[in-house]
Scaffold this motif. Structure first.
Motif, mmCIF file in Angstrom:
data_model
loop_
_atom_site.group_PDB
_atom_site.id
_atom_site.type_symbol
_atom_site.label_atom_id
_atom_site.label_comp_id
_atom_site.label_asym_id
_atom_site.label_seq_id
_atom_site.Cartn_x
_atom_site.Cartn_y
_atom_site.Cartn_z
ATOM 1 N N PHE A 55 -28.255 15.269 -1.817
ATOM 2 C CA PHE A 55 -26.875 15.213 -1.020
ATOM 3 C C PHE A 55 -26.748 13.501 -0.960
ATOM 4 O O PHE A 55 -27.854 12.930 -1.098
ATOM 5 N N ARG A 56 -25.573 13.140 -1.129
ATOM 6 C CA ARG A 56 -25.347 11.760 -1.248
ATOM 7 C C ARG A 56 -25.623 11.151 0.301
ATOM 8 O O ARG A 56 -25.487 11.940 1.273
ATOM 9 N N GLU A 96 -21.415 14.003 10.015
ATOM 10 C CA GLU A 96 -22.091 13.904 8.745
ATOM 11 C C GLU A 96 -23.477 13.249 8.964
ATOM 12 O O GLU A 96 -24.630 13.704 8.273
ATOM 13 N N ALA A 97 -23.485 12.440 9.975
ATOM 14 C CA ALA A 97 -24.617 11.622 10.206
ATOM 15 C C ALA A 97 -25.814 12.773 10.901
ATOM 16 O O ALA A 97 -26.860 12.726 10.510
ATOM 17 N N PHE A 150 -29.363 13.849 9.480
ATOM 18 C CA PHE A 150 -30.416 13.871 10.268
ATOM 19 C C PHE A 150 -31.315 15.243 10.204
ATOM 20 O O PHE A 150 -32.555 15.114 10.134
ATOM 21 N N LYS A 151 -30.718 16.184 10.455
ATOM 22 C CA LYS A 151 -31.128 17.442 10.726
ATOM 23 C C LYS A 151 -31.645 17.811 9.153
ATOM 24 O O LYS A 151 -32.706 18.216 9.145
#
Length: 163
Positions: A48-49, A67-68, A72-73
């Motif tokens: 993933f980017r 998205e953050a 994080f997950k």
């Protein structure tokens, strides 16, 4: 020998013709359309980017925050798997080196304990629903605590009596 017998037999010729009629378009479609358009990856896992972290997102940018949080997950899952692999390596070492396992597996144990400590510093006490915002606040509170009282676990700094 069986092909020659099927070619002489009208039923065999009919079945070969039906199989060819059904199989030829499927093979053509796969070889000329599907395989040339399929992207090939040189790695096993999906990459993933990297997206901006939660502290780089604006307060009203919900998409950036989402998205953050997803990143994080994913990072938490990867870090948990790394910690699990380190634990399994240590357990395998202790089973293999049974009588002298404490001496021979000491490096693996130290590596696992350091990784577990770092994992707990970042993800510990967040719970199952903790996300990027909660981890960021935890990090902020830890930094404030360390600025005021010294490193966590070292005891509180002695303050000079005010005169």
């Amino acid at each position: 020998m069986d092909e020659e017998r099927n070619n002489r037999n009208p039923l065999g010729r009919f079945l070969n013709t039906v199989a060819t009629v059904l199989d030829t378009p499927v093979v053509w479609f796969r070889e000329s359309i599907v395989e040339p358009n399929r992207s090939t990856y040189n790695w096993y896992h999906q990459k993933f980017r990297r997206v901006p972290t939660i502290d780089e997102c604006y307060t009203d940018d919900i998409v950036c925050q989402m998205e953050a949080n997803l990143q994080f997950k994913r990072d938490r899952l990867v870090d948990s798997d790394i910690l699990n692999i380190l634990r399994l390596r240590f357990e395998d070492c202790t089973l293999y080196e049974k009588p002298n396992s404490l001496e021979k597996c000491k490096g693996l144990l130290e590596q696992y304990e350091k990784a577990a400590e770092n994992w707990f510093i970042k993800y510990g006490d967040l719970g199952g629903y903790g996300g990027a915002r909660e981890a960021y606040m935890k990090q902020k509170h830890r930094l404030i605590w360390e600025r005021r009282h010294g490193p966590v676990g070292s005891g509180m700094k002695e303050t000079a009596p005010q005169a």
